[in-house]
Design a protein around this motif. Structure first.
Motif, PDB file in Angstrom:
ATOM      1  N   LEU A 110      -8.225  -6.726  -2.398  1.00  0.00           N
ATOM      2  CA  LEU A 110      -8.082  -6.384  -0.982  1.00  0.00           C
ATOM      3  C   LEU A 110      -7.494  -7.515  -0.157  1.00  0.00           C
ATOM      4  O   LEU A 110      -6.846  -7.282   0.860  1.00  0.00           O
ATOM      5  N   GLN A 111      -7.716  -8.772  -0.598  1.00  0.00           N
ATOM      6  CA  GLN A 111      -7.377  -9.917   0.240  1.00  0.00           C
ATOM      7  C   GLN A 111      -6.146 -10.678  -0.220  1.00  0.00           C
ATOM      8  O   GLN A 111      -5.692 -11.585   0.470  1.00  0.00           O
ATOM      9  N   ASN A 112      -5.588 -10.336  -1.379  1.00  0.00           N
ATOM     10  CA  ASN A 112      -4.442 -11.072  -1.874  1.00  0.00           C
ATOM     11  C   ASN A 112      -3.292 -11.003  -0.877  1.00  0.00           C
ATOM     12  O   ASN A 112      -2.903  -9.913  -0.439  1.00  0.00           O
ATOM     13  N   PRO A 113      -2.719 -12.157  -0.493  1.00  0.00           N
ATOM     14  CA  PRO A 113      -1.681 -12.143   0.549  1.00  0.00           C
ATOM     15  C   PRO A 113      -0.398 -11.432   0.142  1.00  0.00           C
ATOM     16  O   PRO A 113       0.345 -10.951   1.002  1.00  0.00           O
ATOM     17  N   LEU A 114      -0.129 -11.355  -1.147  1.00  0.00           N
ATOM     18  CA  LEU A 114       1.094 -10.706  -1.608  1.00  0.00           C
ATOM     19  C   LEU A 114       0.902  -9.224  -1.902  1.00  0.00           C
ATOM     20  O   LEU A 114       1.815  -8.422  -1.689  1.00  0.00           O
ATOM     21  N   LYS A 120      -4.177  -1.374  -0.884  1.00  0.00           N
ATOM     22  CA  LYS A 120      -5.224  -0.790  -0.051  1.00  0.00           C
ATOM     23  C   LYS A 120      -5.331   0.712  -0.303  1.00  0.00           C
ATOM     24  O   LYS A 120      -4.347   1.435  -0.286  1.00  0.00           O
ATOM     25  N   GLY A 121      -6.545   1.164  -0.563  1.00  0.00           N
ATOM     26  CA  GLY A 121      -6.788   2.585  -0.804  1.00  0.00           C
ATOM     27  C   GLY A 121      -6.629   3.001  -2.254  1.00  0.00           C
ATOM     28  O   GLY A 121      -6.968   4.142  -2.607  1.00  0.00           O
ATOM     29  N   LEU A 122      -6.130   2.100  -3.098  1.00  0.00           N
ATOM     30  CA  LEU A 122      -5.962   2.436  -4.515  1.00  0.00           C
ATOM     31  C   LEU A 122      -7.319   2.350  -5.223  1.00  0.00           C
ATOM     32  O   LEU A 122      -8.048   1.364  -5.056  1.00  0.00           O
ATOM     33  N   ALA A 123      -7.676   3.347  -5.991  1.00  0.00           N
ATOM     34  CA  ALA A 123      -8.961   3.364  -6.681  1.00  0.00           C
ATOM     35  C   ALA A 123      -8.906   2.467  -7.918  1.00  0.00           C
ATOM     36  O   ALA A 123      -8.146   2.754  -8.852  1.00  0.00           O
TER      37      ALA A 123
END
Length: 373
Positions: A110-114, A120-123
């Protein structure tokens, strides 16, 4: 020292000597390669060959062929673990450590800058299932795996899907990657498929911390968190406190250690050692003053996080080295961070020649010293 209260302050020098002793950087150990990798709780290995040099600096008569054999026979593996970086570990430790480190990788999705926004939202479970399905027929490199995943998750960039794959599934970098004298792309295969056993279901974080102390102690809670990348290890140390001894560092921080771990006298003579690039002894403490001063650290660490092999003199980093081989000549260039005495220069040169002999078969082994930087 006692188990209930803090002992008198332990000097930074004494802390460093203790760490170098259990890292086998004072006396090389007559251990097998797999025993040493296990003792060190793995070795940082995002570049394929530094672990060979890290083992050479620690094991009596280390042979590169032994590590290559272990890699090719799935006795040791390279995969993402502590701090979210690639480590070389035993197959058993891969199964033990990966579930404990998984929270770091889950957070990074969720937090990776790249890649965080694209993912986001991928299961995660759906990605993991698809990765295992695709790799069931054997290892693939990133350029092959990404497009295959994009066939199912078509609205996510292939590079982000590969990042998600490495975070959701313990993926081994299969040989010939990192085999001595060979080259190869990063080809990925699930751990359980490669070694024949799945990650442990309920590994003990207390065991992990105790093993960290055995290899890197004495250490603070912050040190253990810097090594692992995990948080809230203070709670673990508190649970372990009855089994441990405590000291006070010069900074005033509380150091934890195993009662019977080696803590040689602070005046112990320390030999010259050349540490491999990315050696974990330089990366596994929040306070790294036990092995590297702030001044040396500013010269060594670069913004891109890449640093070369370094020279330890009397237990502290005093310079860096570079190796090159061509036309029958193997050359180690030493770049000191401060002026060295003639005796120290001779000692560093002798170890550098041994390093050169391990690094390459050559008719001539030269050592060159540059100006102080």
């Amino acid at each position: 020292m006692n188990r209930q209260g803090l002992s008198p302050p332990m000097s930074t020098r004494a802390v460093g000597v203790a760490t170098l002793a259990r890292q086998h950087l004072i006396d090389r150990a007559p251990m097998s390669t797999v025993e040493m990798i296990s003792h060190l709780v793995g070795m940082q290995a995002q570049a394929p060959f530094p672990p060979y040099f890290g083992l050479w600096s620690r094991i009596v008569d280390f042979r590169a062929a032994e590590l290559s054999w272990l890699l090719e026979n799935a006795r040791v593996v390279r995969l993402v673990l502590m701090r979210g970086t690639v480590h070389l570990v035993t197959a058993e430790d891969a199964a033990f450590l990966r579930p404990l480190i998984q929270p770091i990788l889950d957070r990074d999705l969720l937090q990776n800058p790249l890649h965080g926004r694209a993912l986001k939202g991928l299961a995660p479970d759906a990605v993991a299932d698809e990765v295992r399905k695709i790799l069931a027929d054997g290892p693939l490199d990133s350029a092959e795996l990404g497009p295959r995943l994009a066939e199912k998750f078509f609205d996510v960039p292939a590079a982000s899907l590969v990042h998600a794959a490495r975070n959701t599934v313990p993926l081994v970098q299969a040989p010939p990657r990192a085999v001595w004298g060979k080259s190869g792309k990063v080809r990925l295969v699930p751990l359980e498929q490669w070694v024949g056993s799945a990650p442990q279901r309920h590994p003990s974080i207390e065991t992990m911390v105790l093993r960290y102390l055995a290899a890197f102690g004495p250490a603070t809670v912050a040190d253990a968190q810097a090594w692992s990348g995990l948080t809230r290890l203070g709670e673990v140390m508190d649970r372990l406190r009855p089994q441990l001894v405590t000291f006070t560092a010069e900074s005033g921080a509380e150091l934890f250690d195993l009662p019977d771990a080696p803590r040689p006298d602070a005046d112990t003579r320390l030999p010259v050692r050349i540490l491999a690039a990315f050696d974990n002894v330089l990366l596994s403490h929040a306070d790294r003053s036990r092995v590297i001063s702030a001044a040396s650290r500013s010269k060594l660490f670069t913004p891109n996080g890449i640093f070369p092999p370094v020279v330890l003199l009397d237990g502290q980093v005093v310079g860096q080295v570079k190796h090159a081989a061509a036309a029958g000549t193997s050359t180690v260039t030493v770049t000191p961070y401060r002026k060295l005495s003639k005796a120290h220069t001779a000692s560093v040169a002798a170890e550098a020649r041994r390093y050169s002999s391990f690094a390459a078969a050559a008719d001539v082994h030269d050592v060159v010293f540059t100006e102080v930087v």
